[in-house]
Design a protein around this motif. Structure first.
Motif, PDB file in Angstrom:
ATOM      1  N   SER A 144      11.642   6.268  -6.249  1.00 27.37           N
ATOM      2  CA  SER A 144      12.207   7.269  -5.344  1.00 27.37           C
ATOM      3  C   SER A 144      11.674   7.092  -3.924  1.00 27.37           C
ATOM      4  O   SER A 144      12.391   7.311  -2.943  1.00 27.37           O
ATOM      5  CB  SER A 144      11.932   8.683  -5.859  1.00 27.37           C
ATOM      6  N   LEU A 145      10.405   6.683  -3.802  1.00 31.20           N
ATOM      7  CA  LEU A 145       9.843   6.416  -2.474  1.00 31.20           C
ATOM      8  C   LEU A 145      10.626   5.311  -1.777  1.00 31.20           C
ATOM      9  O   LEU A 145      10.993   5.432  -0.595  1.00 31.20           O
ATOM     10  CB  LEU A 145       8.366   6.023  -2.607  1.00 31.20           C
ATOM     11  N   ARG A 146      10.888   4.233  -2.483  1.00 30.76           N
ATOM     12  CA  ARG A 146      11.604   3.111  -1.874  1.00 30.76           C
ATOM     13  C   ARG A 146      13.054   3.479  -1.559  1.00 30.76           C
ATOM     14  O   ARG A 146      13.636   2.970  -0.598  1.00 30.76           O
ATOM     15  CB  ARG A 146      11.560   1.890  -2.810  1.00 30.76           C
ATOM     16  N   ARG A 147      13.621   4.377  -2.339  1.00 25.42           N
ATOM     17  CA  ARG A 147      15.000   4.789  -2.096  1.00 25.42           C
ATOM     18  C   ARG A 147      15.096   5.785  -0.945  1.00 25.42           C
ATOM     19  O   ARG A 147      15.970   5.673  -0.079  1.00 25.42           O
ATOM     20  CB  ARG A 147      15.567   5.416  -3.376  1.00 25.42           C
ATOM     21  N   ALA A 148      14.204   6.778  -0.922  1.00 30.69           N
ATOM     22  CA  ALA A 148      14.332   7.882   0.030  1.00 30.69           C
ATOM     23  C   ALA A 148      13.590   7.644   1.334  1.00 30.69           C
ATOM     24  O   ALA A 148      13.910   8.263   2.348  1.00 30.69           O
ATOM     25  CB  ALA A 148      13.827   9.176  -0.612  1.00 30.69           C
ATOM     26  N   SER A 149      12.569   6.767   1.309  1.00 29.80           N
ATOM     27  CA  SER A 149      11.791   6.509   2.517  1.00 29.80           C
ATOM     28  C   SER A 149      11.578   5.003   2.676  1.00 29.80           C
ATOM     29  O   SER A 149      10.448   4.508   2.621  1.00 29.80           O
ATOM     30  CB  SER A 149      10.439   7.244   2.430  1.00 29.80           C
ATOM     31  N   PRO A 150      12.677   4.254   2.859  1.00 25.29           N
ATOM     32  CA  PRO A 150      12.583   2.788   2.847  1.00 25.29           C
ATOM     33  C   PRO A 150      11.744   2.201   3.970  1.00 25.29           C
ATOM     34  O   PRO A 150      11.255   1.077   3.854  1.00 25.29           O
ATOM     35  CB  PRO A 150      14.047   2.342   2.951  1.00 25.29           C
ATOM     36  N   THR A 153       6.088  13.673  -9.123  1.00 32.84           N
ATOM     37  CA  THR A 153       6.662  14.017  -7.820  1.00 32.84           C
ATOM     38  C   THR A 153       7.800  13.054  -7.520  1.00 32.84           C
ATOM     39  O   THR A 153       7.668  11.843  -7.733  1.00 32.84           O
ATOM     40  CB  THR A 153       5.601  13.920  -6.707  1.00 32.84           C
ATOM     41  N   LEU A 154       8.905  13.590  -7.040  1.00 31.53           N
ATOM     42  CA  LEU A 154      10.034  12.785  -6.598  1.00 31.53           C
ATOM     43  C   LEU A 154      10.037  12.773  -5.075  1.00 31.53           C
ATOM     44  O   LEU A 154      10.007  13.835  -4.448  1.00 31.53           O
ATOM     45  CB  LEU A 154      11.330  13.399  -7.120  1.00 31.53           C
ATOM     46  N   ILE A 155      10.041  11.593  -4.474  1.00 28.65           N
ATOM     47  CA  ILE A 155      10.171  11.503  -3.024  1.00 28.65           C
ATOM     48  C   ILE A 155      11.658  11.609  -2.691  1.00 28.65           C
ATOM     49  O   ILE A 155      12.477  10.847  -3.204  1.00 28.65           O
ATOM     50  CB  ILE A 155       9.566  10.200  -2.486  1.00 28.65           C
ATOM     51  N   THR A 156      11.996  12.556  -1.834  1.00 20.97           N
ATOM     52  CA  THR A 156      13.402  12.885  -1.594  1.00 20.97           C
ATOM     53  C   THR A 156      13.825  12.731  -0.136  1.00 20.97           C
ATOM     54  O   THR A 156      14.977  13.020   0.200  1.00 20.97           O
ATOM     55  CB  THR A 156      13.681  14.330  -2.054  1.00 20.97           C
ATOM     56  N   GLY A 157      12.914  12.299   0.707  1.00 22.30           N
ATOM     57  CA  GLY A 157      13.246  12.123   2.116  1.00 22.30           C
ATOM     58  C   GLY A 157      12.194  11.277   2.805  1.00 22.30           C
ATOM     59  O   GLY A 157      11.160  10.918   2.210  1.00 22.30           O
ATOM     60  N   PRO A 158      12.413  10.931   4.075  1.00 21.51           N
ATOM     61  CA  PRO A 158      11.477  10.070   4.808  1.00 21.51           C
ATOM     62  C   PRO A 158      10.093  10.693   4.936  1.00 21.51           C
ATOM     63  O   PRO A 158       9.956  11.885   5.218  1.00 21.51           O
ATOM     64  CB  PRO A 158      12.143   9.919   6.179  1.00 21.51           C
ATOM     65  N   LEU A 159       9.075   9.872   4.740  1.00 16.50           N
ATOM     66  CA  LEU A 159       7.692  10.311   4.930  1.00 16.50           C
ATOM     67  C   LEU A 159       7.143   9.894   6.290  1.00 16.50           C
ATOM     68  O   LEU A 159       6.040  10.305   6.652  1.00 16.50           O
ATOM     69  CB  LEU A 159       6.793   9.741   3.828  1.00 16.50           C
ATOM     70  N   ASP A 160       7.902   9.101   7.027  1.00 16.68           N
ATOM     71  CA  ASP A 160       7.447   8.641   8.338  1.00 16.68           C
ATOM     72  C   ASP A 160       7.176   9.840   9.244  1.00 16.68           C
ATOM     73  O   ASP A 160       7.964  10.779   9.300  1.00 16.68           O
ATOM     74  CB  ASP A 160       8.508   7.758   8.980  1.00 16.68           C
TER      75      ASP A 160
END
Length: 329
Positions: free
Chosen positions: A28-34, A110-117
């Motif tokens: 999910s990290l790679r998908r939502a916050s590439p 935890t599911l990453i659902t958006g950019p973490l930048d």
């Protein structure tokens, strides 16, 4: 305003459920916050020390998928908590992080659902997605104030400046309390040292004010606010709201993701883990096989509550899922 510094991510994974959750997290990290460019350190407790007698090492297949998704698997030996208190992994694993480099710890569920930048990691803080689970003051005292004040006093901290003055006295939200599903700060070294030292001290000697309190499984959440406050941190401001909303979703158990998750979050999960290599490993875990790949999460769990008001207590939600036979964890 200067740009937020880059940061590292820490999660903990070991044989069993955490291995599969770690794969979902990374996918999910790679998908939502590439564009996230920091390190993702995957702490793997070894079957020695406080985990002696337990097989904790990741499977070869899981290890390959985690590495392929950019996770750096680093071993560590738990010496204080281990199997007796698995939540202590997150405390002891902080020693793996480079000193002086900002970090965010996430629970693997935890599911990453958006950019973490651009997340601001300059001031220690943690998740406010919590309930009033601890303490439970006894009928004849001490109350919330007495219990929390004793902990701040024990470690030489200013109790009064930790309070939310907008909440009434003896209401649990007046006192600094976090969910330990994520926490962050500018330096994991000092954060980790205090977390480990104070957690061990309270476990070994709770003292009178905690005599009636249960520290299992709440010990990490008891000590976390003390560490955050001692390092000049506090409640997260609006700039970090995404970590309990748009950017990450602490679902805790996979069936609950299908209850509480928005349609877009569920779609992101299913899309992120659709690849052949990921699917081959995740299908070995019954919750993922049935809820995700056989679509029982959409077809069986979600309809239990569709169009109805959710029960106020999560326990009631869990019980309804169990009654239908879909509490797969």
């Amino acid at each position: 305003m200067p740009p937020s510094p880059a940061f590292n991510i820490l999660i903990v994974a070991q044989a069993g459920r955490l291995e599969f959750e770690a794969i979902i997290f990374l996918a999910s990290l790679r998908r939502a916050s590439p564009s996230f460019a920091g390190r993702v350190i995957v702490a793997e407790p070894q079957p020695v020390g406080a985990w002696s007698g337990h097989e904790t090492r990741l499977s070869d297949e899981g290890r390959a998928v985690i590495s392929g998704l950019g996770g750096e698997i680093l071993p560590f030996t738990a010496t204080v908590f281990g199997a007796a208190y698995p939540q202590g992994n997150k405390i002891e694993a902080l020693a793996l992080l480079p000193a002086g480099e900002p970090f965010i710890f996430f629970d693997t569920d935890t599911l990453i659902t958006g950019p973490l930048d651009g997340i601001d990691v300059s001031r220690p803080t943690a998740s406010m997605r919590r309930e009033g689970t601890w303490p439970v003051p006894p009928a004849y005292g001490p109350g919330f104030t007495g219990i929390w004040r004793s902990l701040y006093r024990r470690f030489g901290l200013d109790f009064e400046t930790s309070l939310d003055e907008g909440q009434p006295d003896e209401h649990w939200e007046r006192y600094l309390y976090f969910n330990a599903g994520w926490f962050l700060g500018p330096d994991p070294a000092e954060f980790g040292r205090r977390f480990l030292t104070w957690a061990r001290e309270v476990r070994d000697d709770p003292q009178d004010e905690l005599a009636c309190q249960t520290l299992e499984p709440w010990l990490d959440q008891v000590i976390l606010p003390l560490v955050v406050h001692s390092l000049g941190g506090g409640r997260p401001g609006p700039a970090l709201a995404a970590l309990d909303g748009e950017a990450s979703f602490h679902y805790r158990k996979l069936p609950l993701l299908y209850v509480f998750g928005a349609p877009g979050q569920i779609a992101l999960l299913e899309d992120a883990v659709a690849g052949k290599e990921i699917k081959q490993v995740l299908r070995n875990w019954e919750p993922a096989r049935k809820l995700i790949y056989q679509r029982k999460g959409r077809d069986k769990v979600r309809p239990i509550f569709d169009g109805a008001s959710l029960p106020r207590l999560e326990r009631a939600i869990r019980n309804q899922i169990k009654a239908k036979g879909w509490w797969l964890v």
